[in-house]
Design an enzyme around this catalytic site. Structure first.
Site, PDB file in Angstrom:
ATOM      1  N   THR A 126       0.818  -1.223   0.000  1.00 17.27           N
ATOM      2  CA  THR A 126       0.000   0.000   0.000  1.00 17.27           C
ATOM      3  C   THR A 126       0.851   1.272   0.000  1.00 17.27           C
ATOM      4  O   THR A 126       1.886   1.339   0.662  1.00 17.27           O
ATOM      5  CB  THR A 126      -0.923  -0.006   1.237  1.00 17.27           C
ATOM      6  OG1 THR A 126      -1.669  -1.221   1.235  1.00 17.27           O
ATOM      7  CG2 THR A 126      -1.883   1.181   1.225  1.00 17.27           C
ATOM      8  N   PRO A 128       0.431   5.885  -0.282  1.00  9.52           N
ATOM      9  CA  PRO A 128      -0.556   6.958  -0.066  1.00  9.52           C
ATOM     10  C   PRO A 128      -1.534   7.081  -1.242  1.00  9.52           C
ATOM     11  O   PRO A 128      -2.724   7.286  -1.046  1.00  9.52           O
ATOM     12  CB  PRO A 128       0.312   8.209   0.077  1.00  9.52           C
ATOM     13  CG  PRO A 128       1.625   7.703   0.585  1.00  9.52           C
ATOM     14  CD  PRO A 128       1.806   6.337  -0.027  1.00  9.52           C
ATOM     15  N   GLY A 131      -4.066   2.226  -2.856  1.00 10.88           N
ATOM     16  CA  GLY A 131      -4.546   1.284  -1.842  1.00 10.88           C
ATOM     17  C   GLY A 131      -5.169   0.093  -2.533  1.00 10.88           C
ATOM     18  O   GLY A 131      -4.482  -0.868  -2.889  1.00 10.88           O
ATOM     19  N   THR A 158       1.959  -3.010   8.440  1.00 13.59           N
ATOM     20  CA  THR A 158       1.937  -3.739   9.715  1.00 13.59           C
ATOM     21  C   THR A 158       3.350  -4.170  10.093  1.00 13.59           C
ATOM     22  O   THR A 158       4.094  -4.671   9.248  1.00 13.59           O
ATOM     23  CB  THR A 158       1.011  -4.975   9.604  1.00 13.59           C
ATOM     24  OG1 THR A 158      -0.298  -4.514   9.267  1.00 13.59           O
ATOM     25  CG2 THR A 158       0.963  -5.761  10.902  1.00 13.59           C
ATOM     26  N   ASP A 240      -4.073 -15.133  -1.667  1.00 11.77           N
ATOM     27  CA  ASP A 240      -4.842 -16.385  -1.689  1.00 11.77           C
ATOM     28  C   ASP A 240      -4.521 -17.235  -0.461  1.00 11.77           C
ATOM     29  O   ASP A 240      -5.362 -17.972   0.048  1.00 11.77           O
ATOM     30  CB  ASP A 240      -4.526 -17.193  -2.954  1.00 11.77           C
ATOM     31  CG  ASP A 240      -5.138 -16.557  -4.204  1.00 11.77           C
ATOM     32  OD1 ASP A 240      -5.983 -15.655  -4.064  1.00 11.77           O
ATOM     33  OD2 ASP A 240      -4.745 -16.965  -5.322  1.00 11.77           O
ATOM     34  N   PHE A 338     -25.042  -5.858  25.705  1.00 15.32           N
ATOM     35  CA  PHE A 338     -24.515  -5.309  26.965  1.00 15.32           C
ATOM     36  C   PHE A 338     -25.191  -3.975  27.320  1.00 15.32           C
ATOM     37  O   PHE A 338     -24.942  -3.431  28.397  1.00 15.32           O
ATOM     38  CB  PHE A 338     -23.004  -5.079  26.857  1.00 15.32           C
ATOM     39  CG  PHE A 338     -22.166  -6.267  27.259  1.00 15.32           C
ATOM     40  CD1 PHE A 338     -22.084  -7.388  26.453  1.00 15.32           C
ATOM     41  CD2 PHE A 338     -21.428  -6.254  28.435  1.00 15.32           C
ATOM     42  CE1 PHE A 338     -21.288  -8.479  26.807  1.00 15.32           C
ATOM     43  CE2 PHE A 338     -20.636  -7.330  28.806  1.00 15.32           C
ATOM     44  CZ  PHE A 338     -20.562  -8.450  27.991  1.00 15.32           C
ATOM     45  N   GLU A 363      -5.996  -6.128   3.685  1.00 14.67           N
ATOM     46  CA  GLU A 363      -5.891  -7.285   2.760  1.00 14.67           C
ATOM     47  C   GLU A 363      -7.047  -7.312   1.759  1.00 14.67           C
ATOM     48  O   GLU A 363      -7.557  -8.381   1.415  1.00 14.67           O
ATOM     49  CB  GLU A 363      -5.778  -8.588   3.544  1.00 14.67           C
ATOM     50  CG  GLU A 363      -4.433  -8.663   4.209  1.00 14.67           C
ATOM     51  CD  GLU A 363      -3.975 -10.057   4.503  1.00 14.67           C
ATOM     52  OE1 GLU A 363      -4.180 -10.960   3.676  1.00 14.67           O
ATOM     53  OE2 GLU A 363      -3.401 -10.233   5.575  1.00 14.67           O
ATOM     54  N   GLY A 364      -7.417  -6.127   1.295  1.00 13.16           N
ATOM     55  CA  GLY A 364      -8.507  -6.008   0.325  1.00 13.16           C
ATOM     56  C   GLY A 364      -9.800  -5.666   1.042  1.00 13.16           C
ATOM     57  O   GLY A 364     -10.260  -6.441   1.886  1.00 13.16           O
ATOM     58  N   GLN A 367     -15.356  -4.151  -0.446  1.00 14.39           N
ATOM     59  CA  GLN A 367     -15.777  -3.909  -1.837  1.00 14.39           C
ATOM     60  C   GLN A 367     -14.854  -4.646  -2.812  1.00 14.39           C
ATOM     61  O   GLN A 367     -15.322  -5.241  -3.793  1.00 14.39           O
ATOM     62  CB  GLN A 367     -15.754  -2.401  -2.140  1.00 14.39           C
ATOM     63  CG  GLN A 367     -16.836  -1.584  -1.435  1.00 14.39           C
ATOM     64  CD  GLN A 367     -16.623  -1.451   0.073  1.00 14.39           C
ATOM     65  OE1 GLN A 367     -15.493  -1.381   0.545  1.00 14.39           O
ATOM     66  NE2 GLN A 367     -17.702  -1.419   0.836  1.00 14.39           N
TER      67      GLN A 367
HETATM   68  C1  LIG Z   1      -4.219  -1.297  10.423  1.00 16.26           C
HETATM   69  C2  LIG Z   1      -3.833  -1.453   8.985  1.00 16.26           C
HETATM   70  C3  LIG Z   1      -2.873  -2.397   8.639  1.00 16.26           C
HETATM   71  C4  LIG Z   1      -2.484  -2.536   7.293  1.00 16.26           C
HETATM   72  N1  LIG Z   1      -1.447  -3.400   6.988  1.00 16.26           N
HETATM   73  C5  LIG Z   1      -0.952  -3.369   5.711  1.00 16.26           C
HETATM   74  C6  LIG Z   1       0.251  -4.073   5.397  1.00 16.26           C
HETATM   75  O1  LIG Z   1       0.851  -4.746   6.244  1.00 16.26           O
HETATM   76  N2  LIG Z   1       0.735  -3.989   4.138  1.00 16.26           N
HETATM   77  C7  LIG Z   1       0.114  -3.265   3.164  1.00 16.26           C
HETATM   78  O2  LIG Z   1       0.609  -3.220   2.041  1.00 16.26           O
HETATM   79  N3  LIG Z   1      -1.033  -2.589   3.431  1.00 16.26           N
HETATM   80  C8  LIG Z   1      -1.563  -2.611   4.679  1.00 16.26           C
HETATM   81  N4  LIG Z   1      -2.704  -1.896   4.987  1.00 16.26           N
HETATM   82  C9  LIG Z   1      -3.357  -1.137   3.927  1.00 16.26           C
HETATM   83  C10 LIG Z   1      -4.701  -1.710   3.523  1.00 16.26           C
HETATM   84  O3  LIG Z   1      -4.527  -2.922   2.839  1.00 16.26           O
HETATM   85  C11 LIG Z   1      -5.405  -0.611   2.681  1.00 16.26           C
HETATM   86  O4  LIG Z   1      -5.795   0.395   3.604  1.00 16.26           O
HETATM   87  C12 LIG Z   1      -6.585  -1.151   1.920  1.00 16.26           C
HETATM   88  O5  LIG Z   1      -6.149  -2.005   0.878  1.00 16.26           O
HETATM   89  C13 LIG Z   1      -7.438  -0.038   1.311  1.00 16.26           C
HETATM   90  O6  LIG Z   1      -6.672   0.926   0.671  1.00 16.26           O
HETATM   91  P1  LIG Z   1      -6.913   2.478   1.018  1.00 16.26           P
HETATM   92  O7  LIG Z   1      -6.870   2.631   2.484  1.00 16.26           O
HETATM   93  O8  LIG Z   1      -5.974   3.278   0.210  1.00 16.26           O
HETATM   94  O9  LIG Z   1      -8.412   2.753   0.554  1.00 16.26           O
HETATM   95  P2  LIG Z   1      -8.911   3.078  -0.940  1.00 16.26           P
HETATM   96  O10 LIG Z   1      -8.381   2.077  -1.885  1.00 16.26           O
HETATM   97  O11 LIG Z   1      -8.668   4.512  -1.218  1.00 16.26           O
HETATM   98  O12 LIG Z   1     -10.474   2.843  -0.783  1.00 16.26           O
HETATM   99  C14 LIG Z   1     -11.357   3.783  -0.187  1.00 16.26           C
HETATM  100  C15 LIG Z   1     -12.762   3.228  -0.325  1.00 16.26           C
HETATM  101  O13 LIG Z   1     -13.098   3.106  -1.721  1.00 16.26           O
HETATM  102  C16 LIG Z   1     -13.497   1.765  -1.988  1.00 16.26           C
HETATM  103  N5  LIG Z   1     -13.061   1.399  -3.347  1.00 16.26           N
HETATM  104  C17 LIG Z   1     -11.840   1.559  -3.915  1.00 16.26           C
HETATM  105  N6  LIG Z   1     -11.833   1.084  -5.156  1.00 16.26           N
HETATM  106  C18 LIG Z   1     -13.077   0.609  -5.401  1.00 16.26           C
HETATM  107  C19 LIG Z   1     -13.708  -0.044  -6.497  1.00 16.26           C
HETATM  108  N7  LIG Z   1     -13.031  -0.308  -7.628  1.00 16.26           N
HETATM  109  N8  LIG Z   1     -15.007  -0.383  -6.383  1.00 16.26           N
HETATM  110  C20 LIG Z   1     -15.702  -0.148  -5.240  1.00 16.26           C
HETATM  111  N9  LIG Z   1     -15.160   0.448  -4.155  1.00 16.26           N
HETATM  112  C21 LIG Z   1     -13.872   0.814  -4.243  1.00 16.26           C
HETATM  113  C22 LIG Z   1     -12.800   0.910  -0.933  1.00 16.26           C
HETATM  114  O14 LIG Z   1     -13.437  -0.325  -0.768  1.00 16.26           O
HETATM  115  C23 LIG Z   1     -12.911   1.833   0.275  1.00 16.26           C
HETATM  116  O15 LIG Z   1     -14.175   1.690   0.856  1.00 16.26           O
HETATM  117  C24 LIG Z   1      -3.122  -1.768   6.306  1.00 16.26           C
HETATM  118  C25 LIG Z   1      -4.110  -0.838   6.662  1.00 16.26           C
HETATM  119  C26 LIG Z   1      -4.434  -0.656   7.980  1.00 16.26           C
HETATM  120  C27 LIG Z   1      -5.431   0.431   8.333  1.00 16.26           C
END
Ligand SMILES: Cc1cc2nc3c(=O)[nH]c(=O)nc-3n(C[C@H](O)[C@H](O)[C@H](O)COP(=O)(O)OP(=O)(O)OC[C@H]3O[C@@H](n4cnc5c(N)ncnc54)[C@H](O)[C@@H]3O)c2cc1C
Length: 379
Positions: A126, A128, A131, A158, A240, A338, A363-364, A367
């Site tokens: 991931t 900025p 995602g 993580t 997977d 509760f 992990e995805g 959505q």
């Molecule tokens: C506590 C924590 C631990 C994490 N650990 C890791 C890690 O170890 N390694 C790593 O690489 N990442 C990690 N992540 C990142 C995590 O996998 C991402 O936050 C996640 O994949 C979503 O990306 P984003 O936050 O940029 O949201 P975005 O991708 O910006 O999504 C925002 C919203 O839009 C929706 N959306 C986006 N695209 C679509 C679409 N095509 N159709 C419908 N809806 C859509 C999403 O479902 C979401 O609701 C972690 C995140 C957190 C908060």
């Protein structure tokens, strides 16, 4: 033949994890949730008990277990604390690209070291600006002779603050989009690699999450896993294997919430009877029981498929999406059972509700899992 019965070895693995949770995790779960500190003593004991790196092959010092057995342990650990569980279980996730894509020499070099002295590994996809849309990642790895130079930034990683190794995905050819993504293993002390401030999170607070910056990080070409352009496939193959584990954690978390809610409903009296005798409450508990069971069955099937060498992308997405939604619903209903006490930090269920939310995101997202399910089953 189809069997839902665990083998004696699986039963004893599950008992080992359950006993570990009772002794080492439950007594400190609320403390680490409050402080957000790294639970080093628990990690050390999990490592000594053999509950870390369970899916790394034995020849490299891991547990040599399959995904299904990993799920049995993940359910138990998450029933104790989903934050502590996340950090422990995610080490396996981060090792998976090395297991799947590393040469014999690379496995010997990194996996032996990780398993030999309790090192953490971070899985860095991931960014900025990227995602859900992994193919949009902008971190680059430029080839210079026998080296690569990496530049970019990773977000929400993580175990980043405590990791000794980072599996980093970067583009070696922007023109090729996802086909241009490659994987690299970087060591913590590599010049130009720095870890940002730890995130102050809503839940899973015992699990460390931080950003990673790569500023002209120069590594030898033998730090690349697989060929140039193999990175995206490695990410998907890793998911997977890891998504059933996230689903199992969701099952464990939901089970813990149900157990607390059941105990409370049997003892709390309103209108002259224990509240479980009000049908509205017993039906909430019945839904919890049925949904948790269904989530576990989806999880075990997704794990079993990959353990038997079959494709499980759609089934893993179904298990992850369903179980995460169940965890969110069950923990919310546990707070409801509760009443006002559920909203108080003096009772355990509000933590479970906060811990559950991220299961629908990392992990995805929920959505993205649905997109995957549709793509797998309807093309
Ligand atoms: C506590 C924590 C631990 C994490 N650990 C890791 C890690 O170890 N390694 C790593 O690489 N990442 C990690 N992540 C990142 C995590 O996998 C991402 O936050 C996640 O994949 C979503 O990306 P984003 O936050 O940029 O949201 P975005 O991708 O910006 O999504 C925002 C919203 O839009 C929706 N959306 C986006 N695209 C679509 C679409 N095509 N159709 C419908 N809806 C859509 C999403 O479902 C979401 O609701 C972690 C995140 C957190 C908060």
């Amino acid at each position: 033949m189809l069997s839902f019965k665990l083998s004696p070895e699986q039963e004893s693995l599950r008992s080992l994890a359950r006993e570990f949770v009772r002794r080492e995790i439950k007594p400190v779960a609320a403390l680490y949730d409050r402080t957000g500190e790294v639970p080093w003593p628990v990690f050390k004991k999990a490592y000594e008990t053999g509950l870390m790196n369970m899916q790394v092959p034995e020849e490299f010092g891991g547990g040599g277990q399959g995904v299904l057995n990993g799920c049995l342990v993940a359910e138990e650990l998450a029933a104790g604390c989903a934050g502590i569980s996340a950090s422990v279980v995610l080490n396996d996730l981060a090792c998976t690209p090395i297991v799947l894509g590393g040469t014999a020499e690379q496995k010997e070099r990194w996996l032996k070291s990780v398993c030999g002295d309790m090192s953490f590994v971070a899985f860095c996809v991931t960014e900025p600006g990227a995602g859900s849309d992994v193919a949009a990642l902008s971190t680059t790895a430029r080839r210079e002779g026998d080296h690569y130079v990496l530049n970019g930034g990773k977000q929400f990683i993580t175990n980043a603050s405590i990791a000794d190794y980072f599996v980093v995905f970067a583009s070696t050819d922007k023109q090729k989009s996802y086909r241009g993504i490659s994987a690299f293993v970087l060591e913590r002390n590599t010049s130009g690699l720095s870890v940002g401030k730890k995130e102050d999170k809503m839940g899973q607070r015992a699990s460390d999450t931080a950003s990673v910056s790569l500023d002209n990080v120069r590594v030898t070409a033998d730090c690349r896993l697989g060929g140039e352009g193999d990175g995206f496939r490695l990410i998907m193959r890793t998911f997977d294997k890891s998504r059933p584990g996230v689903a199992a954690a969701a099952v464990g978390l939901a089970r813990a919430a149900m157990e607390y809610a059941l105990e409370y409903a049997r003892t709390r009296e309103q209108f002259g009877v224990p509240i479980i005798q009000h049908q509205a409450i017993s039906f909430l508990l019945a839904d919890m029981q049925k949904d948790i069971d269904a989530a576990r069955l989806l999880t075990w099937r997704a794990a079993w498929l990959t353990d038997t060498g079959e494709r499980n992308s759609g089934e893993a997405a179904m298990a992850k999406a369903f179980a995460a939604d169940v965890a969110m619903r069950v923990t919310t209903d546990a707070v409801q059972i509760f009443g006002g006490y559920g909203y108080s930090r003096e009772y355990p269920v509000e933590k479970l509700m906060r811990d559950a939310k991220i299961l629908q995101i990392y992990e995805g997202t929920a959505q993205i899992q649905r997109l995957l399910i549709a793509k797998t089953f309807y093309g």
